[in-house]
Design an enzyme around this catalytic site. Structure first.
Site, PDB file in Angstrom:
ATOM      1  NE  ARG A 179      -3.523  -3.181   0.329  1.00 25.33           N
ATOM      2  CZ  ARG A 179      -3.720  -3.375   1.634  1.00 25.33           C
ATOM      3  NH1 ARG A 179      -3.337  -3.235   2.249  1.00 25.33           N
ATOM      4  NH2 ARG A 179      -4.925  -4.143   0.872  1.00 25.33           N
ATOM      5  CG  ASP A 220      -2.901  -6.033  -1.467  1.00 24.50           C
ATOM      6  OD1 ASP A 220      -4.181  -6.070  -1.938  1.00 24.50           O
ATOM      7  OD2 ASP A 220      -3.251  -6.731  -0.181  1.00 24.50           O
ATOM      8  CG  HIS A 245      -6.389  -7.923  -1.547  1.00 25.10           C
ATOM      9  ND1 HIS A 245      -5.787  -7.341  -0.385  1.00 25.10           N
ATOM     10  CD2 HIS A 245      -7.283  -8.932  -0.688  1.00 25.10           C
ATOM     11  CE1 HIS A 245      -7.019  -7.090   0.048  1.00 25.10           C
ATOM     12  NE2 HIS A 245      -7.263  -8.549   0.406  1.00 25.10           N
ATOM     13  CD  GLU A 292     -10.615  -8.475   3.265  1.00 31.61           C
ATOM     14  OE1 GLU A 292     -11.045  -7.509   3.540  1.00 31.61           O
ATOM     15  OE2 GLU A 292      -9.283  -7.787   2.486  1.00 31.61           O
TER      16      GLU A 292
HETATM   17  C1  ACM Z   1      -7.095  -9.617   5.758  1.00 33.46           C
HETATM   18  O1  ACM Z   1      -7.330  -8.694   6.662  1.00 33.46           O
HETATM   19  N1  ACM Z   1      -7.258  -9.200   4.565  1.00 33.46           N
HETATM   20  C2  ACM Z   1      -6.008 -10.904   6.400  1.00 33.46           C
END
Ligand code: ACM
Ligand code: ZN
Length: 618
Positions: free
Chosen positions: A166, A195, A270, A337
């Site tokens: 990030r 990511d 991600h 996610e």
């Molecule tokens: C996470 O917080 N997505 C591992």
């Protein structure tokens, strides 16, 4: 601390006429047992340091650097025994011992200092405890109080995760953090290397990953969640990556500090930076698809295609290079996610789903994870995944990193189902959340995670049997970096909460004590960290305000809190900065609405600790 202990020694000797004995120590993490005895060891340039012969190449340069930096002491180092009249510090490895792995014994007498352990990590950790008796100021002669310390870790996994995707963090920054964190007995560095917003590790087989995937458009100064989408035309000026040589340097540096480096490549979600670098990894290429590294905010369509064989062949190439580079037995593949919207529209994904009779995309994710697991196992590594990899058919043989709480209870179900599990509760250990009163903190997620809450955590779920508890490998604090654009800000989030997490991970629950920990921060560690060049947060000394407006009387009813103990809040209502002489807060009070309230936390000596709170009561 040195001063404090001397004071206690003098005080107790004078008052009680007893052998000197300190009632309190300021070690972090708190050791299993500490007892102070009489006298002190004088550490000066005549002292000889003796290390086991087989460790001389690693331990001596490290010790020499620390004695020089901490105390300006240039000592003599050897693997040979001391002469009779020589004062010495002895690092001794013993085969048979009651000590656990990484545990140590530290004996300080007026004649000598001995650190004993079964292994190198134990010697390293014992030295860190010894270092915490050094005064903060450089001084070439110091007195170390005589003491006997026996210490063992609660958990073998005592981790910190840094997210360098990030916001990229330089190699120098990473080295600095490993050096400091290892002094608090942190022994795992989980490196979140990829990511949506950047791919940070050179993969020789796939140069686009860093030529393109490490760079993004500039949205500096715009709130993370409000950023416009990346475009193909804009210059890509923000980012960075580590070469494989950089990575090797970090691993070697960490090894000397008893830190294992665990790489994470976050797939199948991600993965916007990955897909931007190699669009063939995406499900389709229609007019709507955006193949740019994300600049912030959510990145929909960020999952690699789970249906194309190409995806697995490509990822095998990545995993092979990573497995060869990192000596850790672990390889973290993310798995969290995953937004599956593109899978639902993809002919390749849907074909695999139909061919295998999968009832939904969760089972397709499970299929993906199991295929990746095979690739990881072929590299003789243990796969780690975030707890989402438990969904569908799970991934037997993998290690789980349990972050979700509430609706999902992976901290219980993973060990119950036989998975080795590392705890990193988002409620207690996501130190990307702000750490003081919202009004006084820099921008961040609007959830407050004060250091006392991190400290209060017990990572071991009560629901587990002894056998299941043995599967809990340990605890980790994770610092996501969406809101830390600079290294100074990142450090501010890490310290002191990384120290709280270090104690949660190392010390037995019965040896934890918030008041002692809080005093240790204020009396020693804040200053020590600052001297090391760390941007420490003092938000533990935040005044937390809350108020209600009584519209009938046009008054504010004010309530103030602190997470600290033994201090007082003083405040003003006239715009002046508060001092120790200002009104002391006892309980909620009323004042005219729209008043400017200023409040601070003061210790018993009348010293302002932390920042002054300023709030208009309207
Ligand atoms: C996470 O917080 N997505 C591992
Ligand atoms: Zn697909």
């Amino acid at each position: 601390m040195h001063k404090f202990i001397s004071y206690i020694i003098v005080f107790s000797t004078l008052v009680f006429g007893l052998p000197a004995f300190a009632q309190e120590s300021f070690f972090i993490p708190q050791p299993e047992s500490v007892s102070f005895t009489e006298g002190a060891f004088q550490l000066d340039e005549n002292v000889k340091v003796i290390v086991p012969k087989k460790l001389q190449g690693t331990l001596i340069p490290y010790l020499a650097e620390k004695f020089q930096n901490d105390l300006k002491l240039n000592l003599t180092y050897s693997y040979k025994e001391a002469n009779r009249d020589e004062k010495y510090i002895l690092f001794k490895l013993i085969k048979k011992s009651e000590l656990q792995d990484e545990g140590y014994q530290l004996e300080v007498t007026p004649e000598s200092i001995t650190v004993t352990a079964k292994d190198y990590p134990g010697l390293f950790n014992g030295f860190q405890t010894l270092r915490q008796t050094f005064p903060i100021e450089n001084s070439r002669t110091i007195e170390i109080p005589a003491m006997s310390v026996t210490d063992n870790p609660r958990f073998g996994w005592r981790g910190i995760m840094l997210d360098v995707s990030r916001h990229f963090q330089t190699k120098e920054y990473i080295l600095k953090q490993i050096d400091v964190l290892s002094a608090y007995k942190v022994n795992k560095f989980h490196w979140h290397l990829t990511d949506d917003q950047g791919w940070r590790i050179e993969i020789k087989k796939y140069p686009n990953l860093t030529d393109k995937g490490a760079w993004r458009g500039d949205r500096t100064g715009i709130t993370w969640w409000e950023r416009d989408k990346a475009t193909a035309e804009e210059p890509k000026t923000v980012g960075g990556f580590y070469t494989q040589e950089d990575i090797k340097e970090v691993i070697a540096y960490a090894k000397i500090r008893n830190v294992e480096v665990i790489p994470e490549i976050d797939i199948p979600g991600h993965s916007k930076a990955l897909v931007a670098s190699y669009p063939e990894l995406f499900c389709y290429n229609d007019a709507e698809a955006n193949f740019e590294v994300a600049v912030g905010g959510k990145a929909p369509d960020n999952a690699v295609c789970a249906g194309k064989e190409y995806t697995y062949e490509f990822l095998e190439g990545v995993i092979e290079e990573i497995a060869a580079l990192f000596p850790s037995e672990y390889l973290h593949i993310g798995g969290d996610e995953c937004n599956k919207s593109n899978w639902k529209k993809c002919p390749y994904c849907q074909k695999v789903k139909t061919d295998n009779d999968f009832k939904d995309e969760e089972e397709l994710q499970s299929h993906f994870i199991q295929k990746i697991h095979k690739i990881v196992k072929a590299q003789k590594k243990t796969m780690i995944g975030w707890d989402e990899i438990l969904s569908g058919n799970g991934a037997p043989g993998a290690t789980i990193m349990a972050w979700r709480r509430g609706t999902y209870t992976p901290q219980i179900t993973a060990p119950q189902n036989g998975y080795p599990t590392i705890m990193t509760s988002y409620k207690y250990m996501y130190i990307s959340q702000i750490q003081g009163a919202t009004i006084s903190e820099p921008e961040g997620p609007k959830v407050v995670l004060p250091v006392s809450k991190v400290y209060s955590h017990d990572p071991m779920p009560k629901e587990l049997t002894a056998e299941q508890q043995a599967l809990v490998l340990g605890n980790q604090a994770s610092l996501w970096a969406e809101f830390t654009p600079t290294e100074e800000h990142n450090e501010y989030m890490l310290y002191p909460r990384a120290l709280a997490s270090a104690e949660v991970s190392w010390s037995k629950p019965e040896n934890k004590n918030w008041l002692r920990f809080q005093n240790a921060l204020g009396a020693y560690h804040f200053e020590k960290l600052e001297k090391t060049g760390i941007n420490v947060s003092k938000s533990v000394f935040s005044v937390y305000p809350s108020y209600a407006i009584d519209e009938l009387k046009n008054q504010a009813i004010v309530y103030l809190q602190t997470e600290t103990e033994g201090n007082a809040i003083h405040y003003t209502l006239d715009g002046e900065n508060p001092t120790y002489q200002s009104e002391k807060y006892i309980s909620e009070f009323r004042t005219e609405a729209k008043t400017l309230l200023k409040a601070g936390i003061f210790n018993a000596d009348g010293k302002l600790l932390g920042k002054v709170l300023e709030i208009r009561l309207k």
